[in-house]
Design a protein around this motif. Structure first.
Motif, PDB file in Angstrom:
ATOM      1  N   GLY A  31       0.875  -1.276  -0.220  1.00 47.96           N
ATOM      2  CA  GLY A  31       0.210   0.127  -0.300  1.00 47.96           C
ATOM      3  C   GLY A  31       0.705   1.108   0.419  1.00 47.96           C
ATOM      4  O   GLY A  31       0.657   2.263  -0.752  1.00 47.96           O
ATOM      5  N   ALA A  32       2.116   0.939   1.068  1.00 50.65           N
ATOM      6  CA  ALA A  32       2.768   2.544   0.836  1.00 50.65           C
ATOM      7  C   ALA A  32       3.204   2.518  -0.878  1.00 50.65           C
ATOM      8  O   ALA A  32       3.444   4.033  -0.718  1.00 50.65           O
ATOM      9  CB  ALA A  32       3.784   2.057   2.458  1.00 50.65           C
ATOM     10  N   ASN A  33       3.719   1.887  -0.922  1.00 52.18           N
ATOM     11  CA  ASN A  33       4.483   1.517  -2.660  1.00 52.18           C
ATOM     12  C   ASN A  33       3.483   2.067  -3.748  1.00 52.18           C
ATOM     13  O   ASN A  33       3.696   3.083  -4.732  1.00 52.18           O
ATOM     14  CB  ASN A  33       5.217   0.416  -3.152  1.00 52.18           C
ATOM     15  CG  ASN A  33       5.875  -0.020  -2.175  1.00 52.18           C
ATOM     16  OD1 ASN A  33       7.019   0.596  -1.762  1.00 52.18           O
ATOM     17  ND2 ASN A  33       6.872  -1.755  -2.161  1.00 52.18           N
ATOM     18  N   ASP A  71     -18.171   3.324   7.740  1.00 54.46           N
ATOM     19  CA  ASP A  71     -17.189   2.327   6.769  1.00 54.46           C
ATOM     20  C   ASP A  71     -16.283   2.580   6.577  1.00 54.46           C
ATOM     21  O   ASP A  71     -15.835   2.992   5.176  1.00 54.46           O
ATOM     22  CB  ASP A  71     -18.198   1.896   5.867  1.00 54.46           C
ATOM     23  CG  ASP A  71     -17.727   0.560   5.008  1.00 54.46           C
ATOM     24  OD1 ASP A  71     -16.700   0.192   5.484  1.00 54.46           O
ATOM     25  OD2 ASP A  71     -18.702   0.439   4.025  1.00 54.46           O
ATOM     26  N   SER A  72     -14.861   3.154   7.119  1.00 51.77           N
ATOM     27  CA  SER A  72     -14.254   4.380   6.870  1.00 51.77           C
ATOM     28  C   SER A  72     -13.328   3.569   5.793  1.00 51.77           C
ATOM     29  O   SER A  72     -12.679   4.231   4.767  1.00 51.77           O
ATOM     30  CB  SER A  72     -13.310   4.004   8.442  1.00 51.77           C
ATOM     31  OG  SER A  72     -13.725   4.431   8.667  1.00 51.77           O
ATOM     32  N   ILE A  73     -13.041   2.710   5.364  1.00 50.25           N
ATOM     33  CA  ILE A  73     -12.153   1.610   4.420  1.00 50.25           C
ATOM     34  C   ILE A  73     -12.995   1.295   2.657  1.00 50.25           C
ATOM     35  O   ILE A  73     -12.200   1.950   1.315  1.00 50.25           O
ATOM     36  CB  ILE A  73     -11.720   0.282   4.681  1.00 50.25           C
ATOM     37  CG1 ILE A  73     -10.532   0.132   5.920  1.00 50.25           C
ATOM     38  CG2 ILE A  73     -11.190   0.161   3.312  1.00 50.25           C
ATOM     39  CD1 ILE A  73      -9.068   0.022   6.009  1.00 50.25           C
ATOM     40  N   GLN A  74     -14.481   1.412   2.927  1.00 54.64           N
ATOM     41  CA  GLN A  74     -15.058   1.583   1.646  1.00 54.64           C
ATOM     42  C   GLN A  74     -15.342   2.736   1.410  1.00 54.64           C
ATOM     43  O   GLN A  74     -15.166   3.256   0.034  1.00 54.64           O
ATOM     44  CB  GLN A  74     -16.441   0.611   2.353  1.00 54.64           C
ATOM     45  CG  GLN A  74     -17.247   1.101   0.153  1.00 54.64           C
ATOM     46  CD  GLN A  74     -16.613  -0.048  -0.103  1.00 54.64           C
ATOM     47  OE1 GLN A  74     -15.598  -0.744   0.547  1.00 54.64           O
ATOM     48  NE2 GLN A  74     -16.315  -0.082  -1.008  1.00 54.64           N
ATOM     49  N   VAL A 102      -4.096   0.736  -1.500  1.00 54.82           N
ATOM     50  CA  VAL A 102      -3.674   1.385  -0.736  1.00 54.82           C
ATOM     51  C   VAL A 102      -4.850   2.149   0.306  1.00 54.82           C
ATOM     52  O   VAL A 102      -4.249   3.198   1.087  1.00 54.82           O
ATOM     53  CB  VAL A 102      -3.748   2.119  -2.224  1.00 54.82           C
ATOM     54  CG1 VAL A 102      -4.701   2.968  -2.859  1.00 54.82           C
ATOM     55  CG2 VAL A 102      -2.481   3.498  -2.178  1.00 54.82           C
ATOM     56  N   ALA A 103      -6.449   2.006   0.364  1.00 53.66           N
ATOM     57  CA  ALA A 103      -6.695   2.641   1.476  1.00 53.66           C
ATOM     58  C   ALA A 103      -6.514   1.702   2.526  1.00 53.66           C
ATOM     59  O   ALA A 103      -6.458   2.358   3.288  1.00 53.66           O
ATOM     60  CB  ALA A 103      -8.591   2.075   0.617  1.00 53.66           C
ATOM     61  N   VAL A 106      -3.933   4.206   3.812  1.00 51.17           N
ATOM     62  CA  VAL A 106      -4.510   5.161   3.851  1.00 51.17           C
ATOM     63  C   VAL A 106      -4.879   5.314   5.628  1.00 51.17           C
ATOM     64  O   VAL A 106      -5.093   6.446   6.178  1.00 51.17           O
ATOM     65  CB  VAL A 106      -5.149   5.741   2.839  1.00 51.17           C
ATOM     66  CG1 VAL A 106      -5.695   7.159   3.096  1.00 51.17           C
ATOM     67  CG2 VAL A 106      -4.429   6.633   1.938  1.00 51.17           C
ATOM     68  N   PHE A 107      -5.730   4.400   5.534  1.00 51.88           N
ATOM     69  CA  PHE A 107      -6.553   4.158   6.943  1.00 51.88           C
ATOM     70  C   PHE A 107      -5.899   4.222   8.252  1.00 51.88           C
ATOM     71  O   PHE A 107      -5.926   4.271   8.674  1.00 51.88           O
ATOM     72  CB  PHE A 107      -7.274   2.638   6.639  1.00 51.88           C
ATOM     73  CG  PHE A 107      -8.038   3.418   7.539  1.00 51.88           C
ATOM     74  CD1 PHE A 107      -9.673   3.687   8.289  1.00 51.88           C
ATOM     75  CD2 PHE A 107      -8.215   2.199   8.222  1.00 51.88           C
ATOM     76  CE1 PHE A 107      -9.735   3.495   9.373  1.00 51.88           C
ATOM     77  CE2 PHE A 107      -8.546   1.801   9.897  1.00 51.88           C
ATOM     78  CZ  PHE A 107      -9.915   2.194  10.627  1.00 51.88           C
ATOM     79  N   GLN A 108      -4.462   2.938   8.031  1.00 46.19           N
ATOM     80  CA  GLN A 108      -3.742   3.046   9.270  1.00 46.19           C
ATOM     81  C   GLN A 108      -2.906   4.555   9.128  1.00 46.19           C
ATOM     82  O   GLN A 108      -2.453   4.992  10.079  1.00 46.19           O
ATOM     83  CB  GLN A 108      -3.216   1.697   8.562  1.00 46.19           C
ATOM     84  CG  GLN A 108      -2.022   1.678   9.262  1.00 46.19           C
ATOM     85  CD  GLN A 108      -0.709   0.702   9.007  1.00 46.19           C
ATOM     86  OE1 GLN A 108      -0.348   0.492   7.853  1.00 46.19           O
ATOM     87  NE2 GLN A 108      -0.495  -0.315  10.028  1.00 46.19           N
TER      88      GLN A 108
END
Length: 114
Positions: A31-33, A71-74, A102-103, A106-108
């Motif tokens: 996700g970072a990449n 529903d943060s990730i969604q 990537v979602a 970003v959430f993390q």
């Protein structure tokens, strides 16, 4: 679609854990990449170079993304897929798996305060 939802729910459950498992760390790295290659030009360090108040910080996400608190990730996935205003849509550029990763990243990062 059910498999995607099952994967999504699994990712959400993993991100809610207080410690990062090795497998999750690898997903976060992916996700970072993906973030660094596609998003960081406008959102470096969780900021926003175009609209300064619309950052990727938790407070801004909960204010500007529909359904972020429930529903943060969604909500993040939807934004990445479809874009909005100055943000382009990535659904034709990134795979569903890349968007999910990537979602999650970003959430993390939002949860950690970037």
């Amino acid at each position: 679609m059910r498999i995607f939802l099952l994967i999504l729910l699994s990712v959400i459950a993993l991100f809610k854990l207080t410690s990062i498992q090795p497998a999750l760390a690898a997903e976060t790295s992916n996700g970072a990449n993906i973030f660094n290659n596609n998003c960081a030009a406008c959102h470096i360090g969780g900021g926003n170079i175009l609209i300064s108040q619309k950052t990727l910080k938790k407070e801004a996400l909960s204010k500007y993304l529909e359904n972020y608190n429930t529903d943060s990730i969604q909500a993040i996935i939807y934004q990445v897929q479809n874009g909005k205003n100055a943000m382009p849509a990535f659904k034709s550029k990134l795979s569903a798996q890349e968007i999910l990763e990537v979602a999650g990243y970003v959430f993390q990062k939002a949860e950690q305060g970037w």
